[in-house]
Design a protein around this motif. Structure first.
Motif, PDB file in Angstrom:
ATOM      1  N   LYS A 613       0.862  -1.207   0.000  1.00  0.00           N
ATOM      2  CA  LYS A 613       0.000   0.000   0.000  1.00  0.00           C
ATOM      3  C   LYS A 613       0.890   1.245   0.000  1.00  0.00           C
ATOM      4  CE  LYS A 613      -3.312   2.512   2.755  1.00  0.00           C
ATOM      5  NZ  LYS A 613      -3.966   2.656   4.022  1.00  0.00           N
ATOM      6  N   THR A 690      -5.846  -5.013   8.762  1.00  0.00           N
ATOM      7  CA  THR A 690      -6.908  -4.034   8.519  1.00  0.00           C
ATOM      8  C   THR A 690      -6.308  -2.737   7.944  1.00  0.00           C
ATOM      9  OG1 THR A 690      -8.721  -2.820   9.506  1.00  0.00           O
ATOM     10  CG2 THR A 690      -6.871  -3.221  10.941  1.00  0.00           C
ATOM     11  N   GLY A 691      -7.006  -2.216   6.951  1.00  0.00           N
ATOM     12  CA  GLY A 691      -6.601  -0.945   6.338  1.00  0.00           C
ATOM     13  C   GLY A 691      -5.453  -1.065   5.360  1.00  0.00           C
ATOM     14  N   SER A 692      -5.065  -2.297   4.998  1.00  0.00           N
ATOM     15  CA  SER A 692      -3.908  -2.432   4.102  1.00  0.00           C
ATOM     16  C   SER A 692      -4.312  -2.407   2.625  1.00  0.00           C
ATOM     17  CB  SER A 692      -3.167  -3.735   4.414  1.00  0.00           C
ATOM     18  OG  SER A 692      -4.057  -4.823   4.289  1.00  0.00           O
ATOM     19  N   GLY A 693      -5.603  -2.342   2.318  1.00  0.00           N
ATOM     20  CA  GLY A 693      -6.054  -2.142   0.941  1.00  0.00           C
ATOM     21  C   GLY A 693      -6.691  -3.367   0.305  1.00  0.00           C
ATOM     22  N   LYS A 694      -7.229  -4.277   1.094  1.00  0.00           N
ATOM     23  CA  LYS A 694      -7.862  -5.491   0.531  1.00  0.00           C
ATOM     24  C   LYS A 694      -9.105  -5.102  -0.265  1.00  0.00           C
ATOM     25  CE  LYS A 694      -8.292  -7.308   4.651  1.00  0.00           C
ATOM     26  NZ  LYS A 694      -7.576  -6.260   5.385  1.00  0.00           N
ATOM     27  N   THR A 695      -9.985  -4.321   0.378  1.00  0.00           N
ATOM     28  CA  THR A 695     -11.222  -3.921  -0.306  1.00  0.00           C
ATOM     29  C   THR A 695     -10.895  -3.074  -1.523  1.00  0.00           C
ATOM     30  OG1 THR A 695     -12.205  -3.905   1.880  1.00  0.00           O
ATOM     31  CG2 THR A 695     -13.509  -2.932   0.141  1.00  0.00           C
ATOM     32  N   TYR A 696      -9.827  -2.253  -1.390  1.00  0.00           N
ATOM     33  CA  TYR A 696      -9.420  -1.411  -2.519  1.00  0.00           C
ATOM     34  C   TYR A 696      -9.011  -2.290  -3.691  1.00  0.00           C
ATOM     35  CZ  TYR A 696      -6.936   2.189  -5.128  1.00  0.00           C
ATOM     36  OH  TYR A 696      -6.515   3.040  -6.104  1.00  0.00           O
ATOM     37  N   ASN A 801      -8.868   2.129  10.160  1.00  0.00           N
ATOM     38  CA  ASN A 801      -9.515   2.300   8.858  1.00  0.00           C
ATOM     39  C   ASN A 801     -10.908   2.906   9.088  1.00  0.00           C
ATOM     40  OD1 ASN A 801     -10.460   2.153   6.271  1.00  0.00           O
ATOM     41  ND2 ASN A 801     -10.314  -0.087   6.100  1.00  0.00           N
ATOM     42  N   SER A 804     -13.781   0.254   7.763  1.00  0.00           N
ATOM     43  CA  SER A 804     -13.246  -1.096   7.901  1.00  0.00           C
ATOM     44  C   SER A 804     -14.350  -2.118   7.641  1.00  0.00           C
ATOM     45  CB  SER A 804     -12.689  -1.263   9.310  1.00  0.00           C
ATOM     46  OG  SER A 804     -12.230  -2.567   9.474  1.00  0.00           O
ATOM     47  N   SER A 805     -14.025  -3.108   6.775  1.00  0.00           N
ATOM     48  CA  SER A 805     -14.998  -4.181   6.525  1.00  0.00           C
ATOM     49  C   SER A 805     -14.916  -5.115   7.720  1.00  0.00           C
ATOM     50  CB  SER A 805     -14.620  -4.938   5.259  1.00  0.00           C
ATOM     51  OG  SER A 805     -14.359  -4.017   4.243  1.00  0.00           O
ATOM     52  N   GLY A 837      -9.978  -7.735   7.745  1.00  0.00           N
ATOM     53  CA  GLY A 837      -8.570  -7.539   8.084  1.00  0.00           C
ATOM     54  C   GLY A 837      -8.232  -7.987   9.489  1.00  0.00           C
TER      55      GLY A 837
HETATM   56  N1  LIG Z   1      -3.096   0.863  -3.557  1.00  0.00           N
HETATM   57  C1  LIG Z   1      -3.792   1.863  -2.981  1.00  0.00           C
HETATM   58  N2  LIG Z   1      -3.783   3.075  -3.542  1.00  0.00           N
HETATM   59  C2  LIG Z   1      -4.481   4.073  -2.987  1.00  0.00           C
HETATM   60  N3  LIG Z   1      -5.208   3.990  -1.869  1.00  0.00           N
HETATM   61  C3  LIG Z   1      -5.255   2.814  -1.261  1.00  0.00           C
HETATM   62  C4  LIG Z   1      -4.553   1.692  -1.768  1.00  0.00           C
HETATM   63  N4  LIG Z   1      -4.775   0.663  -0.958  1.00  0.00           N
HETATM   64  C5  LIG Z   1      -5.608   1.102   0.015  1.00  0.00           C
HETATM   65  N5  LIG Z   1      -5.896   2.394  -0.158  1.00  0.00           N
HETATM   66  C6  LIG Z   1      -6.760   3.200   0.687  1.00  0.00           C
HETATM   67  O1  LIG Z   1      -6.564   2.823   2.028  1.00  0.00           O
HETATM   68  C7  LIG Z   1      -7.774   2.872   2.747  1.00  0.00           C
HETATM   69  C8  LIG Z   1      -8.041   1.517   3.410  1.00  0.00           C
HETATM   70  O2  LIG Z   1      -8.176   0.541   2.411  1.00  0.00           O
HETATM   71  P1  LIG Z   1      -9.208  -0.641   2.490  1.00  0.00           P
HETATM   72  O3  LIG Z   1     -10.503  -0.225   3.059  1.00  0.00           O
HETATM   73  O4  LIG Z   1      -9.247  -1.266   1.140  1.00  0.00           O
HETATM   74  O5  LIG Z   1      -8.460  -1.537   3.525  1.00  0.00           O
HETATM   75  P2  LIG Z   1      -8.883  -3.012   4.012  1.00  0.00           P
HETATM   76  O6  LIG Z   1      -7.672  -3.824   4.011  1.00  0.00           O
HETATM   77  O7  LIG Z   1     -10.026  -3.507   3.201  1.00  0.00           O
HETATM   78  O8  LIG Z   1      -9.320  -2.685   5.473  1.00  0.00           O
HETATM   79  P3  LIG Z   1     -10.345  -3.554   6.400  1.00  0.00           P
HETATM   80  O9  LIG Z   1      -9.774  -4.886   6.559  1.00  0.00           O
HETATM   81  O10 LIG Z   1     -10.358  -2.787   7.671  1.00  0.00           O
HETATM   82  O11 LIG Z   1     -11.626  -3.526   5.681  1.00  0.00           O
HETATM   83  C9  LIG Z   1      -8.860   3.224   1.753  1.00  0.00           C
HETATM   84  O12 LIG Z   1      -9.160   4.583   1.898  1.00  0.00           O
HETATM   85  C10 LIG Z   1      -8.228   2.975   0.411  1.00  0.00           C
HETATM   86  O13 LIG Z   1      -8.710   3.852  -0.577  1.00  0.00           O
END
Ligand SMILES: Nc1ncnc2c1ncn2[C@@H]1O[C@H](COP(=O)(O)OP(=O)(O)OP(=O)(O)O)[C@@H](O)[C@H]1O
Length: 947
Positions: A613, A690-696, A801, A804-805, A837
């Motif tokens: 990320k 959590t918050g590392s960008g999985k959903t992204y 996050n 957060s999902s 996460g």
């Molecule tokens: N590669 C990326 N480029 C830009 N922004 C990113 C990237 N990866 C993640 N983000 C941003 O980081 C934030 C957290 O990402 P995300 O919700 O996808 O995390 P997550 O792993 O799904 O968290 P959780 O497990 O808590 O749901 C979001 O605002 C997302 O837009």
């Protein structure tokens, strides 16, 4: 000089110790040289040759020009071959050399003058006539000239240094003068600032004066003023003009005010006059009423008093008393009006408001006057009517009296008349009473009006007093302003005079200095003219040296360019070789990867991709932007992280750079979409803290969609390409596991709990009863479905996050294809999983429900870890049923599937522990072997699947 000295010693030795002609070798040489060249062509070898050639004097033809008396100007030109470097040494030696020479000369003179001994005379005479002596004299002349030249050079040096000193002095003086002028300018500017302040205050004061709310004018310290520049004076003049224009304006305004006041006064007096007229009229009316009443009384006494007459009398008396009270009230009012108003002080404060008040009062006065006139008119009319009635009554009474007189003896008639009078009298009386009442009312109104009038008069008087006070103040202010202006003008003239004096003084001083400098300059110039020849020779030397230097620099440039060219060619050769090597290396790496992938495919292992990320703006805002994760641009299979002071490198299938786009990530798994259409089970899941960008990565955003949408788009486009050969049925389901409860995100009631069961059809496949499976026809349709699922999914904000999902989401796309020719059927499944996460509860700040969610998430991820561990160890029992998540993923993680795990990591130092765990897990997953993937295809003749 050593040569000269040696020569001189030798000559003296020859002259005084030896007799007879000079037979020395050197002497003969000199003789020869002297006879060949003459005295004008004698020169000496340079001191540079001193050491090498030994002490000798040579005569050289065409090399050095001669030193003659007639050509002394060129004596220090080319012929003198002494280098500058040797000057000091020469001087020293010259000092040694000139003294024996001087001795020799004095000796010679004495000899010539006959003061020497007779015995020596002949010898000296001989020596004097010898060519050696002539050479010596020439040498002496040369030495003298040389020392003169030295002196001249020294003086030139001195003059130059003097010139430098003078120049520095001049610069210093100019600097001082400039600083002084600047200081003066600053002073003037500050004075202007002061004046501006004074002027602005004056302006504000003027404004206050105009509005009537000003306080006493403060006196300003004009003494602070100091010399002014012409520019500043211009500004001051402008300011003075602006003040005077303001004053003029103010005067006109004051005039207007005075005229307005006059007008008000005039109107007041008019009103007073009107009121007095009215009062006069009322008095007259009253008088006439009284007269009438008297007459009535008289008549009554004459005719006899009836009841009605008594009432009239009574009413009249009442009327009289009322009138008296009215007059008393009026007197009181008059007295009251003479008492000065106590509210003057309040009115003084705001002249403007007073003026408006005066205007208001004027208008109200006007209105009152109108009312008064109307009332008076009415009063008049009433009076007139009353008078008319009275007159009629009088006429009647008179008529009656006449009749009474005429018919004195006619009692019955009198009685009749008196009866008639009795009958008619009540009506008249009533009308009289009414008239009286109205009269009373009018009188009351009149008194009210007069009260108001007097009140207005009071106010008017108060405002007049204020106006007078203000006028007085204005006069005072004007005189103050006049005084200030005079002071200002005085100061300005004084400043002008001071400035002129200063300028004159500076000009005189600089003139004197300039004269001095000029004198010095002419002196230096003449000296320079004298030094010109020496300078010319130096110049020629300098030129020759310069040409040498130029030649050298050219030579140097050529050499450098050549060297550069050689270096460049060598470098390009090396880089060419390097590039080739690099290219080879890349090819090797790609080949190695390809073989590795093929091997892995054969082995059937899970492919692990890693996405780092990027550091976001929020991270930077929070101040935690130090990173510990590094990726290698040349090797996209490794990721290195700094943990506890040492680098840990992890080798995975693919590592994306932090700046990798969604498209780049998707390209890596695009082929799996085709596999799904071909009848393979494919599972792609995102794992990470959590918050590392999985959903992204899986869902993405509206503008920048992730794997889910891109995979579905690719799926539809692939199907479109196969149109006519294959027909496909696509169904979609979307579930989430929240707190170990399975929920259908596409259901109308998403809160309903679902169960995972084994399909009763005996296939051994998993099956979720009640799950809504939607058939999709187009990409647009599926977009809507995904949007619905996103809405139903549970997300909450945590410290780590904001969205957060809190659940694991599983999107399953089932693609059933039918070969239109062979009618063979394929069934492929694409499972796209966005895991919740992992989180450290102390870090994410989870409490209550969030804490429970986090505990469930971590528990299910732990179960996933156990499954991976069992698969890796090829254990016979894999604990899929330990959690809903692993149970649901059993189909995808089991043998014969194509599985990709995208491990999401954060590069921040603050997440180093979590990143380490994720990477370790990823490496474990890398080692899991699922066996070769199997295709689910069903031939029309058989109901079984072939793999
Ligand atoms: N590669 C990326 N480029 C830009 N922004 C990113 C990237 N990866 C993640 N983000 C941003 O980081 C934030 C957290 O990402 P995300 O919700 O996808 O995390 P997550 O792993 O799904 O968290 P959780 O497990 O808590 O749901 C979001 O605002 C997302 O837009």
């Amino acid at each position: 000089m050593y040569a000269f000295y040696s020569l001189l010693v030798y000559i003296l030795y020859t002259l005084f110790k030896r007799k007879g002609p000079i037979e020395d070798e050197t002497g003969s040489q000199l003789e020869e040289g002297a006879s060949a060249q003459g005295p004008g062509s004698v020169s000496i070898e340079t001191m540079s040759r001193r050491g090498r050639d030994g002490p000798h004097l040579s005569v050289r033809e065409g090399v050095c020009t001669g030193l003659t008396d007639s050509d002394s100007s060129s004596s220090d030109s080319e012929g003198l071959c002494l280098s500058e470097e040797d000057d000091d040494g020469d001087e020293h030696l010259l000092g040694d050399a000139t003294s024996p020479l001087a001795e020799f000369l004095s000796f010679k003179q004495e000899a010539v003058g006959g003061r020497h001994k007779e015995a020596l005379h002949g010898k000296v005479q001989q020596a004097m006539d010898s060519p050696l002596l002539s050479v010596m004299s020439h040498l002496l002349t040369f030495l003298e000239r040389y020392s003169h030249m030295q002196r001249l050079q020294q003086r030139a040096q001195e003059y130059r240094s003097q010139l430098r000193v003078l120049a520095t002095q001049r610069r210093k003086r100019i600097k001082e003068l400039r600083a002084a002028y600047r200081q003066k300018l600053r002073d003037k500017m500050s004075v202007i600032g002061n004046l501006e302040g004074v002027i602005s205050e004056q302006q504000s004061l003027l404004e206050k004066i105009q509005t009537g709310g000003g306080s006493l004018y403060p006196l300003y310290p004009v003494a602070v003023l100091s010399p002014l520049s012409p520019h500043a004076q211009g500004g001051i003049h402008q300011l003075v003009e602006s003040i005077s224009s303001l004053q003029r304006e103010r005067n006109t305004l004051l005039d207007e005010l005075a005229s307005l006041r006059q007008e008000v006064e005039q109107r007041g007096s008019e009103k007073q006059k009107l009121a007095s007229d009215f009062q006069q009229q009322i008095q007259d009316l009253k008088q006439s009423i009284e007269e009438r009443e008297d007459e009535l009384i008289r008549l009554r006494t004459e005719t006899g008093v009836t009841d009605s007459e008594k009432r009239i009398l009574h009413l009249t008396a009442e009327n009289e008393s009322l009138k008296q009270s009215l007059s008393v009230t009026q007197r009181l009012l008059q007295q009251l009006s003479s008492i000065p108003s106590q509210s003057n002080t309040a009115l003084i404060k705001e002249n403007e408001s007073l003026r408006t008040r005066v205007l208001q009062l004027e208008t109200s006065l006007h209105l009152r006057a109108e009312q008064l006139s109307r009332l008076e008119r009415e009063n008049e009319q009433t009076e007139w009517r009353k008078r008319e009635e009275l007159r009629r009554l009088d006429d009647r009474i008179q008529g009656l009296q006449l009749e009474l007189e005429k018919e004195k003896g006619k009692e019955p008639e009198i009685q009749y008349i008196s009866k008639t009078v009795e009958v008619e009298s009540p009506g008249t009386l009533r009308s009289l009473v009414k008239a009286e009442e109205r009269n009373k009312q009018f009188a009351e109104q009149l008194s009210d009006q007069s009260k108001r009038c007097s009140h207005l008069e009071e106010q008017l008087r108060g405002s007049e007093e204020i106006a007078a006070g203000l006028r007085h103040k204005i006069v005072e202010y004007e005189s103050e302003i006049g005084k200030l202006r005079e002071d200002l003008l005085k100061e300005i003239t004084h400043l002008e005079a001071t400035k002129d004096e200063a300028v004159k003084e500076a000009a005189e001083c600089s003139e004197q200095h300039l004269d001095q400098l000029r004198e010095q300059f002419t002196g230096v110039q003449s000296h320079l003219v004298a030094l010109q020849p020496a300078l010319r020779s130096m110049k020629s030397n300098y030129n020759s040296l310069r040409s040498q230097v130029c030649n050298f620099s050219q030579f140097y440039e050529v050499a450098v360019t050549e060297a550069k060219r050689q270096i460049c060619s060598v470098v390009s050769e090396v880089s060419e070789a390097n590039r080739d090597l690099l290219e080879k290396y890349r090819k090797e790496v790609a080949l190695r990867r390809k073989y590795h992938e093929q091997l892995m495919e054969l082995k059937g292992n899970i492919r692990v991709l890693c996405r780092v990320k990027p550091v976001t703006a929020e991270d930077q805002q929070e101040g935690s932007h130090a990173t510990v994760v590094t990726t290698d641009l040349d090797n996209d299979s490794v990721v290195t992280m700094l943990h506890k002071g040492r680098d840990r490198t992890f080798e995975l299938d693919k590592v994306f750079q932090p700046q990798a786009t969604q498209e780049e990530v998707f390209q890596e798994i695009e082929s799996l979409v085709t596999s799904c259409i071909d009848g393979y089970n494919v599972c792609i899941f995102a794992y990470g803290q959590t918050g590392s960008g999985k959903t992204y990565t899986m869902e993405g955003s509206v503008e920048n969609p992730g794997i889910n949408q891109r995979a579905l788009k690719a799926l539809f486009s692939e199907i479109e390409d196969r149109k006519g050969i294959w027909s496909y049925l696509i169904t979609v389901s979307l579930v989430e596991i929240y707190n170990e409860v399975l929920r259908d995100l596409l259901s109308k009631d998403p809160s309903e709990k679902l169960e995972i069961k084994i399909n009763p059809d005996g296939s051994g496949q998993l099956h979720v009863p009640g799950l809504r499976v939607i058939e999709v026809k187009s990409f647009q349709h599926i977009k809507k479905i995904l949007a619905l699922g996103r809405r139903n999914r549970i997300t909450h904000g945590t410290k780590m996050n904001q969205h957060s999902s809190r659940s694991h989401a599983l999107l399953t796309i089932t693609v059933t294809g039918t070969d239109l020719t062979s009618e063979a059927r394929t069934t492929g499944k694409l499972n796209l999983v966005d895991l919740a996460g992992s989180e450290r509860v102390w870090k994410s700040g989870a409490e209550g429900d969030r804490l429970k969610e986090a505990q469930n998430i971590n528990r299910s991820l732990l179960a996933l870890g156990d499954v991976i561990q069992a698969l890796r160890a090829k254990q016979t029992h894999v604990p899929f049923r330990n959690s809903r998540l692993t149970y649901l993923l059993q189909d995808s993680l089991g043998k014969g599937n194509k599985t990709v795990m995208v491990v999401q990591i954060s590069s921040l130092e603050s997440n180093v522990g979590e990143t380490m765990c994720s990477l370790k897990f990823a490496q474990r997953v890398c080692k899991v072997e699922l066996g070769p993937a199997s295709r689910k295809i069903e031939s029309p003749s058989s109901s079984d699947f072939f793999s």
